[in-house]
Design an enzyme around this catalytic site. Structure first.
Site, mmCIF file in Angstrom:
data_model
loop_
_atom_site.group_PDB
_atom_site.id
_atom_site.type_symbol
_atom_site.label_atom_id
_atom_site.label_comp_id
_atom_site.label_asym_id
_atom_site.label_seq_id
_atom_site.Cartn_x
_atom_site.Cartn_y
_atom_site.Cartn_z
ATOM 1 N N HIS A 18 0.838 -1.208 0.000
ATOM 2 C CA HIS A 18 0.000 0.000 0.000
ATOM 3 C C HIS A 18 0.871 1.256 0.000
ATOM 4 O O HIS A 18 0.619 2.205 -0.745
ATOM 5 C CB HIS A 18 -0.914 0.022 1.236
ATOM 6 C CG HIS A 18 -1.928 -1.086 1.275
ATOM 7 N ND1 HIS A 18 -2.174 -1.841 2.395
ATOM 8 C CD2 HIS A 18 -2.753 -1.570 0.316
ATOM 9 C CE1 HIS A 18 -3.133 -2.725 2.137
ATOM 10 N NE2 HIS A 18 -3.491 -2.596 0.886
ATOM 11 N N LYS A 42 -20.792 -2.791 11.755
ATOM 12 C CA LYS A 42 -20.764 -3.982 10.892
ATOM 13 C C LYS A 42 -19.381 -4.573 10.655
ATOM 14 O O LYS A 42 -19.216 -5.776 10.543
ATOM 15 C CB LYS A 42 -21.352 -3.611 9.514
ATOM 16 C CG LYS A 42 -22.834 -3.352 9.541
ATOM 17 C CD LYS A 42 -23.351 -3.170 8.128
ATOM 18 C CE LYS A 42 -24.786 -2.650 8.123
ATOM 19 N NZ LYS A 42 -25.095 -1.945 6.876
ATOM 20 N N ARG A 92 -2.122 -6.353 -8.427
ATOM 21 C CA ARG A 92 -1.060 -7.345 -8.245
ATOM 22 C C ARG A 92 -1.106 -8.442 -9.285
ATOM 23 O O ARG A 92 -0.093 -8.980 -9.679
ATOM 24 C CB ARG A 92 -1.189 -8.009 -6.857
ATOM 25 C CG ARG A 92 -0.718 -7.158 -5.716
ATOM 26 C CD ARG A 92 -1.215 -7.677 -4.399
ATOM 27 N NE ARG A 92 -2.664 -7.531 -4.316
ATOM 28 C CZ ARG A 92 -3.373 -7.733 -3.234
ATOM 29 N NH1 ARG A 92 -2.777 -8.151 -2.128
ATOM 30 N NH2 ARG A 92 -4.666 -7.545 -3.227
ATOM 31 N N SER A 130 -2.922 -8.074 2.892
ATOM 32 C CA SER A 130 -3.324 -7.867 4.288
ATOM 33 C C SER A 130 -3.766 -9.188 4.913
ATOM 34 O O SER A 130 -3.477 -9.463 6.078
ATOM 35 C CB SER A 130 -4.464 -6.854 4.364
ATOM 36 O OG SER A 130 -4.051 -5.596 3.885
HETATM 37 P P1 ADP Z 1 -9.825 -3.971 -0.263
HETATM 38 O O1 ADP Z 1 -10.516 -3.955 1.053
HETATM 39 O O2 ADP Z 1 -10.476 -3.111 -1.305
HETATM 40 O O3 ADP Z 1 -9.409 -5.324 -0.750
HETATM 41 P P2 ADP Z 1 -7.090 -3.525 0.520
HETATM 42 O O4 ADP Z 1 -6.885 -2.777 1.797
HETATM 43 O O5 ADP Z 1 -6.764 -4.965 0.550
HETATM 44 O O6 ADP Z 1 -8.515 -3.173 0.037
HETATM 45 O O7 ADP Z 1 -6.249 -2.847 -0.653
HETATM 46 C C1 ADP Z 1 -6.495 -1.560 -1.155
HETATM 47 C C2 ADP Z 1 -5.868 -1.414 -2.540
HETATM 48 O O8 ADP Z 1 -4.488 -1.731 -2.482
HETATM 49 C C3 ADP Z 1 -6.449 -2.345 -3.605
HETATM 50 O O9 ADP Z 1 -6.453 -1.652 -4.835
HETATM 51 C C4 ADP Z 1 -5.451 -3.465 -3.666
HETATM 52 O O10 ADP Z 1 -5.452 -4.105 -4.927
HETATM 53 C C5 ADP Z 1 -4.174 -2.711 -3.444
HETATM 54 N N1 ADP Z 1 -3.099 -3.561 -2.923
HETATM 55 C C6 ADP Z 1 -3.154 -4.419 -1.877
HETATM 56 N N2 ADP Z 1 -1.972 -5.029 -1.675
HETATM 57 C C7 ADP Z 1 -1.124 -4.536 -2.624
HETATM 58 C C8 ADP Z 1 0.251 -4.792 -2.968
HETATM 59 N N3 ADP Z 1 0.988 -5.678 -2.277
HETATM 60 N N4 ADP Z 1 0.776 -4.126 -4.024
HETATM 61 C C9 ADP Z 1 0.018 -3.238 -4.710
HETATM 62 N N5 ADP Z 1 -1.278 -2.963 -4.440
HETATM 63 C C10 ADP Z 1 -1.843 -3.598 -3.423
#
Ligand code: ADP
Length: 151
Positions: A18, A42, A92, A130
């Site tokens: 992120h 929620k 990704r 995550s």
């Molecule tokens: P969501 O709840 O929408 O899945 P996330 O918190 O998992 O949100 O991720 C937010 C954004 O960051 C999404 O666009 C996701 O694809 C991107 N993202 C998550 N991990 C990575 C990573 N390792 N590299 C690049 N982008 C990422």
């Protein structure tokens, strides 16, 4: 007109993947709002919301053009209220693409002025998610190299 982008997500937790997207987004936008989708009634989180807000703020303490907000409404509406014309997202793999493709279409219908902008993940962070971090942490594994702050 300032180019404001929203970077929406759950960020449970915020990862180095992120962070990479946000920092690279600074080359494209004047301001980035990291928007944590959260509904107190929620949403069940692994890392508490206030804790994560503090950690993200601390990560970008030297970047006044990066802020953190919590929201519990349609992302397209929240973007409009904050005068953000761009949605920043990371990609990704093809699974991300399939999901992001649908969301982008819906968001465009909900708010025609909103453009979704995608950055391909940097290879060193491509495997970070995550959900994997939560799993490793749950069983007392070391996650320090996957997050941009100390727990
Ligand atoms: P969501 O709840 O929408 O899945 P996330 O918190 O998992 O949100 O991720 C937010 C954004 O960051 C999404 O666009 C996701 O694809 C991107 N993202 C998550 N991990 C990575 C990573 N390792 N590299 C690049 N982008 C990422």
């Amino acid at each position: 007109m300032k180019r404001i982008a929203l970077f929406p997500g759950s960020f449970d937790p915020f990862t180095k993947g992120h962070e990479d997207i946000v920092l690279r987004g600074l080359n494209l936008f004047d301001e980035i709002i990291i928007a944590i989708g959260y509904n107190s009634g929620k949403t069940h989180r692994y890392f508490p919301i206030d804790f994560m807000i503090e950690k993200i703020k601390h990560t970008f303490v030297n970047h006044p053009n990066i802020s953190v907000q919590v929201y519990s409404e349609l992302t397209a509406e929240f973007a409009k209220r904050n005068k953000a014309r761009f949605l920043l997202r990371g990609l990704r793999n093809t699974t991300d693409f399939e999901y992001e493709n649908s969301i982008a279409q819906v968001n465009k219908q909900l708010n025609g002025e909103l453009e979704s902008v995608f950055l391909i993940t940097s290879p060193p962070f491509a495997y970070i998610s995550s959900s994997i971090i939560r799993e490793v942490h749950k069983y007392n594994g070391d996650i320090s190299h996957l997050i941009p702050y100390t727990l």
